[in-house]
Design a protein around this motif. Sequence first.
Motif, PDB file in Angstrom:
ATOM      1  N   ALA A  28      12.024  -3.040 -25.691  1.00 41.53           N
ATOM      2  CA  ALA A  28      13.220  -3.286 -26.496  1.00 41.53           C
ATOM      3  C   ALA A  28      12.902  -3.267 -27.980  1.00 41.53           C
ATOM      4  O   ALA A  28      13.644  -2.684 -28.782  1.00 41.53           O
ATOM      5  CB  ALA A  28      13.854  -4.617 -26.108  1.00 41.53           C
ATOM      6  N   GLY A  29      11.815  -3.905 -28.384  1.00 39.74           N
ATOM      7  CA  GLY A  29      11.453  -3.963 -29.791  1.00 39.74           C
ATOM      8  C   GLY A  29      11.153  -2.597 -30.375  1.00 39.74           C
ATOM      9  O   GLY A  29      11.616  -2.261 -31.475  1.00 39.74           O
TER      10      GLY A  29
ATOM     11  N   HIS B  49      11.791   3.856 -12.677  1.00 39.67           N
ATOM     12  CA  HIS B  49      11.960   4.463 -13.989  1.00 39.67           C
ATOM     13  C   HIS B  49      11.307   5.833 -13.984  1.00 39.67           C
ATOM     14  O   HIS B  49      10.221   5.991 -13.418  1.00 39.67           O
ATOM     15  CB  HIS B  49      11.302   3.592 -15.075  1.00 39.67           C
ATOM     16  CG  HIS B  49      11.552   4.100 -16.471  1.00 39.67           C
ATOM     17  ND1 HIS B  49      12.729   3.877 -17.128  1.00 39.67           N
ATOM     18  CD2 HIS B  49      10.787   4.846 -17.302  1.00 39.67           C
ATOM     19  CE1 HIS B  49      12.683   4.447 -18.317  1.00 39.67           C
ATOM     20  NE2 HIS B  49      11.505   5.035 -18.438  1.00 39.67           N
ATOM     21  N   PRO B  50      11.971   6.859 -14.544  1.00 41.12           N
ATOM     22  CA  PRO B  50      13.223   6.800 -15.316  1.00 41.12           C
ATOM     23  C   PRO B  50      14.495   6.709 -14.495  1.00 41.12           C
ATOM     24  O   PRO B  50      15.576   6.590 -15.074  1.00 41.12           O
ATOM     25  CB  PRO B  50      13.168   8.118 -16.092  1.00 41.12           C
ATOM     26  CG  PRO B  50      12.389   9.031 -15.214  1.00 41.12           C
ATOM     27  CD  PRO B  50      11.353   8.188 -14.551  1.00 41.12           C
ATOM     28  N   ALA B  51      14.383   6.738 -13.166  1.00 41.51           N
ATOM     29  CA  ALA B  51      15.562   6.613 -12.311  1.00 41.51           C
ATOM     30  C   ALA B  51      15.184   5.781 -11.091  1.00 41.51           C
ATOM     31  O   ALA B  51      13.997   5.644 -10.762  1.00 41.51           O
ATOM     32  CB  ALA B  51      16.072   7.992 -11.886  1.00 41.51           C
ATOM     33  N   PRO B  52      16.173   5.172 -10.402  1.00 42.53           N
ATOM     34  CA  PRO B  52      15.871   4.379  -9.211  1.00 42.53           C
ATOM     35  C   PRO B  52      15.065   5.175  -8.194  1.00 42.53           C
ATOM     36  O   PRO B  52      15.360   6.333  -7.912  1.00 42.53           O
ATOM     37  CB  PRO B  52      17.272   4.036  -8.670  1.00 42.53           C
ATOM     38  CG  PRO B  52      18.146   4.050  -9.879  1.00 42.53           C
ATOM     39  CD  PRO B  52      17.613   5.149 -10.730  1.00 42.53           C
TER      40      PRO B  52
ATOM     41  N   VAL C  19      13.095  -1.856 -17.412  1.00 46.18           N
ATOM     42  CA  VAL C  19      12.729  -0.998 -18.528  1.00 46.18           C
ATOM     43  C   VAL C  19      13.953  -0.269 -19.064  1.00 46.18           C
ATOM     44  O   VAL C  19      14.175  -0.190 -20.277  1.00 46.18           O
ATOM     45  CB  VAL C  19      11.645   0.013 -18.095  1.00 46.18           C
ATOM     46  CG1 VAL C  19      11.432   1.070 -19.182  1.00 46.18           C
ATOM     47  CG2 VAL C  19      10.340  -0.709 -17.810  1.00 46.18           C
ATOM     48  N   ALA C  20      14.765   0.264 -18.155  1.00 44.02           N
ATOM     49  CA  ALA C  20      15.962   0.996 -18.580  1.00 44.02           C
ATOM     50  C   ALA C  20      16.897   0.103 -19.385  1.00 44.02           C
ATOM     51  O   ALA C  20      17.423   0.514 -20.432  1.00 44.02           O
ATOM     52  CB  ALA C  20      16.684   1.561 -17.359  1.00 44.02           C
ATOM     53  N   ALA C  21      17.098  -1.130 -18.923  1.00 46.73           N
ATOM     54  CA  ALA C  21      17.982  -2.056 -19.630  1.00 46.73           C
ATOM     55  C   ALA C  21      17.405  -2.425 -20.990  1.00 46.73           C
ATOM     56  O   ALA C  21      18.139  -2.568 -21.973  1.00 46.73           O
ATOM     57  CB  ALA C  21      18.204  -3.308 -18.794  1.00 46.73           C
ATOM     58  N   ALA C  22      16.083  -2.578 -21.071  1.00 45.91           N
ATOM     59  CA  ALA C  22      15.447  -2.929 -22.343  1.00 45.91           C
ATOM     60  C   ALA C  22      15.595  -1.813 -23.363  1.00 45.91           C
ATOM     61  O   ALA C  22      15.798  -2.069 -24.558  1.00 45.91           O
ATOM     62  CB  ALA C  22      13.971  -3.249 -22.121  1.00 45.91           C
ATOM     63  N   ILE C  23      15.509  -0.559 -22.930  1.00 40.73           N
ATOM     64  CA  ILE C  23      15.686   0.568 -23.840  1.00 40.73           C
ATOM     65  C   ILE C  23      17.104   0.584 -24.386  1.00 40.73           C
ATOM     66  O   ILE C  23      17.334   0.747 -25.596  1.00 40.73           O
ATOM     67  CB  ILE C  23      15.356   1.892 -23.129  1.00 40.73           C
ATOM     68  CG1 ILE C  23      13.854   1.969 -22.821  1.00 40.73           C
ATOM     69  CG2 ILE C  23      15.790   3.082 -23.971  1.00 40.73           C
ATOM     70  CD1 ILE C  23      13.460   3.175 -21.997  1.00 40.73           C
ATOM     71  N   VAL C  24      18.081   0.403 -23.495  1.00 40.00           N
ATOM     72  CA  VAL C  24      19.489   0.387 -23.914  1.00 40.00           C
ATOM     73  C   VAL C  24      19.747  -0.781 -24.859  1.00 40.00           C
ATOM     74  O   VAL C  24      20.391  -0.634 -25.903  1.00 40.00           O
ATOM     75  CB  VAL C  24      20.416   0.310 -22.686  1.00 40.00           C
ATOM     76  CG1 VAL C  24      21.871   0.069 -23.109  1.00 40.00           C
ATOM     77  CG2 VAL C  24      20.311   1.577 -21.857  1.00 40.00           C
ATOM     78  N   ASP C  25      19.233  -1.950 -24.504  1.00 40.71           N
ATOM     79  CA  ASP C  25      19.444  -3.154 -25.307  1.00 40.71           C
ATOM     80  C   ASP C  25      18.791  -3.016 -26.684  1.00 40.71           C
ATOM     81  O   ASP C  25      19.373  -3.381 -27.713  1.00 40.71           O
ATOM     82  CB  ASP C  25      18.863  -4.358 -24.571  1.00 40.71           C
ATOM     83  CG  ASP C  25      19.671  -5.627 -24.802  1.00 40.71           C
ATOM     84  OD1 ASP C  25      20.910  -5.536 -24.883  1.00 40.71           O
ATOM     85  OD2 ASP C  25      19.062  -6.705 -24.912  1.00 40.71           O
ATOM     86  N   GLY C  26      17.562  -2.494 -26.709  1.00 41.08           N
ATOM     87  CA  GLY C  26      16.871  -2.316 -27.978  1.00 41.08           C
ATOM     88  C   GLY C  26      17.553  -1.292 -28.868  1.00 41.08           C
ATOM     89  O   GLY C  26      17.668  -1.490 -30.087  1.00 41.08           O
ATOM     90  N   THR C  27      18.010  -0.214 -28.262  1.00 42.03           N
ATOM     91  CA  THR C  27      18.734   0.800 -29.030  1.00 42.03           C
ATOM     92  C   THR C  27      19.987   0.217 -29.665  1.00 42.03           C
ATOM     93  O   THR C  27      20.284   0.463 -30.837  1.00 42.03           O
ATOM     94  CB  THR C  27      19.099   1.985 -28.127  1.00 42.03           C
ATOM     95  OG1 THR C  27      17.898   2.562 -27.598  1.00 42.03           O
ATOM     96  CG2 THR C  27      19.871   3.046 -28.889  1.00 42.03           C
ATOM     97  N   ALA C  28      20.723  -0.584 -28.888  1.00 44.19           N
ATOM     98  CA  ALA C  28      21.929  -1.223 -29.414  1.00 44.19           C
ATOM     99  C   ALA C  28      21.604  -2.179 -30.553  1.00 44.19           C
ATOM    100  O   ALA C  28      22.327  -2.253 -31.554  1.00 44.19           O
ATOM    101  CB  ALA C  28      22.656  -1.966 -28.288  1.00 44.19           C
ATOM    102  N   ALA C  29      20.489  -2.903 -30.436  1.00 51.03           N
ATOM    103  CA  ALA C  29      20.085  -3.824 -31.499  1.00 51.03           C
ATOM    104  C   ALA C  29      19.709  -3.057 -32.762  1.00 51.03           C
ATOM    105  O   ALA C  29      20.016  -3.481 -33.885  1.00 51.03           O
ATOM    106  CB  ALA C  29      18.917  -4.682 -31.035  1.00 51.03           C
TER     107      ALA C  29
END
Length: 408
Positions: A15-16, A51-54, A279-289
């Motif tokens: 995320a960071g 990752h990158p998909a289920p 990991v997927a959620a962290a990428i989305v969350d970090g991008t939004a931040a």
Amino acid sequence: MSTDWDVAVVGAGVAGLSAARVAAGAGLRVVAYDRMAPGGQLVNLTSVHDHPAPGETADSAGLVSRLVAEAQAAGVVMAFDEVTRVRSGTPVRLEAGAGAVTAQVVVVATGLGPGRLGLPGEEELVGRGISTCAGCDGPLFRGRAVAVVGDDEWTAEEALELAEVASAVTVLVPGEPRWDADRARRLAAAERVEVLPGVRVTALRGEGVLAAVVVETAGGPRELAVEGLFTYVGRRGPAGLVEEVPADAAGRLPAEGVGAAAGTVLVAGDARSGAVQSVAAAIVDGTAAGEAAVAARRAAAGPAPGGSASAAAPWLRVVDPTYGVPADEADGAVPEGGGADWTEVALFSNSKPNATELLRGVGDRLQEHWGLAELGFASKPNASAAADKDVIDWLAQRYKVVLVAVGD
């Protein structure tokens, strides 16, 4: 008020790094702090599942390398230091081992701490039988009995990885397992794995090194002779890190209310209350931040000098084809040369990591003297790489003046 950084990211995990890359790509001065090495929890894993998909698996080291390379290419400065306190104010003040720094926006992306049971003598046994990383420490227990505590997908995968080296793996589930049917099937098929649901670890045995654990079961207490214990419960967020911001029961920081309590402080990834730990959620969350950090800086900077509402560059807009041309320019509306105004200026650097200082140092002065609403910017990945012909053509066609920086 002068600040050291536009954006400071605390934690260089998934995320960071995602947040830092986005903010730096927009031309902001960005530093990402990590106490040891970038990558967060990924450095403790040999592979990343789903990752990158289920159902798919990615190499953890490769994923970390890519995230770090993308962040540094965007201009992020990596700082290996521990941030111990984030103090509210404008700007926000960060206290770290090397000294205090200030930033207009802070993104807290520390993730969660290591799993802990909260039992007497536990800390003394960390590294002496107790671990939170099967990929790191699993080989030390080859041919030995170990136990794993947890109930999620990560617990299941760590148990399966340990089963490849340990003589026996007992999975101690505090309640009922939360892993999916495929992982349940794989655990059941593993010869050296036993899953015990509805048990609670109540004590640790061993003098200097772990020798056994005591668990409470429906049938009463039971002692298991194990030399390794891998804990994936009791992971806590960065409670107390940000001044005046309360944490939830797991020590994670709520995204709502952080801005009001501590100035421009954002929370991303597992450190955020309610976050999905993947990991997927962290990428989305970090991008939004990262996008939120850019928006916050634009709002604070106000409109471009002399600009109308239609010109509307919140601060000096950076148009960068080496990172991604903005959407309003991707439709082919780039001028074909010959009609450029003399105030249309671009910078070209031979090294992307030098970009942020170049933009701040030269770009701000150009904007001040010439009233620029936009500054073009392009670069090579590094000093030794050849310049891209399309980028050079783009600069020549769109901008009347191109300033070139060639020093490292």
